[in-house]
Design an enzyme around this catalytic site. Structure first.
Site, PDB file in Angstrom:
ATOM      1  N   CYS A  40       0.815  -1.209   0.000  1.00  0.00           N
ATOM      2  CA  CYS A  40       0.000   0.000   0.000  1.00  0.00           C
ATOM      3  C   CYS A  40       0.851   1.262   0.000  1.00  0.00           C
ATOM      4  O   CYS A  40       2.027   1.225   0.327  1.00  0.00           O
ATOM      5  CB  CYS A  40      -0.839   0.058   1.284  1.00  0.00           C
ATOM      6  SG  CYS A  40      -2.237  -1.049   1.299  1.00  0.00           S
ATOM      7  N   CYS A  44      -2.880   4.906   2.669  1.00  0.00           N
ATOM      8  CA  CYS A  44      -4.017   4.035   2.345  1.00  0.00           C
ATOM      9  C   CYS A  44      -5.072   4.084   3.446  1.00  0.00           C
ATOM     10  O   CYS A  44      -4.755   4.125   4.634  1.00  0.00           O
ATOM     11  CB  CYS A  44      -3.537   2.603   2.170  1.00  0.00           C
ATOM     12  SG  CYS A  44      -4.854   1.477   1.675  1.00  0.00           S
ATOM     13  N   CYS A  71      -2.349  -3.080  -3.606  1.00  0.00           N
ATOM     14  CA  CYS A  71      -3.640  -2.894  -2.938  1.00  0.00           C
ATOM     15  C   CYS A  71      -4.656  -2.348  -3.943  1.00  0.00           C
ATOM     16  O   CYS A  71      -4.336  -1.473  -4.742  1.00  0.00           O
ATOM     17  CB  CYS A  71      -3.464  -1.905  -1.792  1.00  0.00           C
ATOM     18  SG  CYS A  71      -4.998  -1.429  -0.982  1.00  0.00           S
ATOM     19  N   CYS A  74      -5.789   1.658  -2.597  1.00  0.00           N
ATOM     20  CA  CYS A  74      -4.949   2.844  -2.803  1.00  0.00           C
ATOM     21  C   CYS A  74      -4.162   2.793  -4.101  1.00  0.00           C
ATOM     22  O   CYS A  74      -3.511   3.766  -4.471  1.00  0.00           O
ATOM     23  CB  CYS A  74      -4.017   3.040  -1.618  1.00  0.00           C
ATOM     24  SG  CYS A  74      -2.902   1.664  -1.331  1.00  0.00           S
TER      25      CYS A  74
HETATM   26 ZN    ZN Z   1      -3.884   0.191   0.222  1.00  0.00          ZN
END
Ligand code: ZN
Length: 89
Positions: A40, A44, A71, A74
């Site tokens: 991330c 995030c 992810c 994000c």
């Molecule tokens: Zn994330």
């Protein structure tokens, strides 16, 4: 300590930035969660993992080569989202 680690901010600072979702660290480092295999941006909005389960990387590519997946929330591979505030305004 390898070169990779030397480029990163102090570990405690990265943990703080992650927990506070500090956008000042966008693009500076990425957080990879060992328990989920996901990486991330520091900012995030997903639930934050325990710091002991997190690895820090300077580049998204490094996360990928370590076997982590981006992810979906994000989108750490989406370079446009790293643009500074003045671009988005
Ligand atoms: Zn994330």
């Amino acid at each position: 300590m390898n070169i990779q680690t030397a480029l990163l901010p102090p570990h405690a600072e990265m943990v703080r930035a992650m927990l506070e979702r500090d956008t000042a660290y966008e693009g500076v480092f990425f957080t990879a969660v060992k328990t989920t295999g996901i990486f991330c941006r520091p900012s995030c909005t997903a639930r934050k993992p325990k710091p002991e389960n997190v690895e820090f990387f300077a580049h998204a590519d490094d996360c990928l080569s370590a076997g982590y997946r981006a992810c979906l929330r994000c989108k750490p591979l989406d370079a446009a989202a790293i643009a500074p505030d003045w671009v988005q305004r």
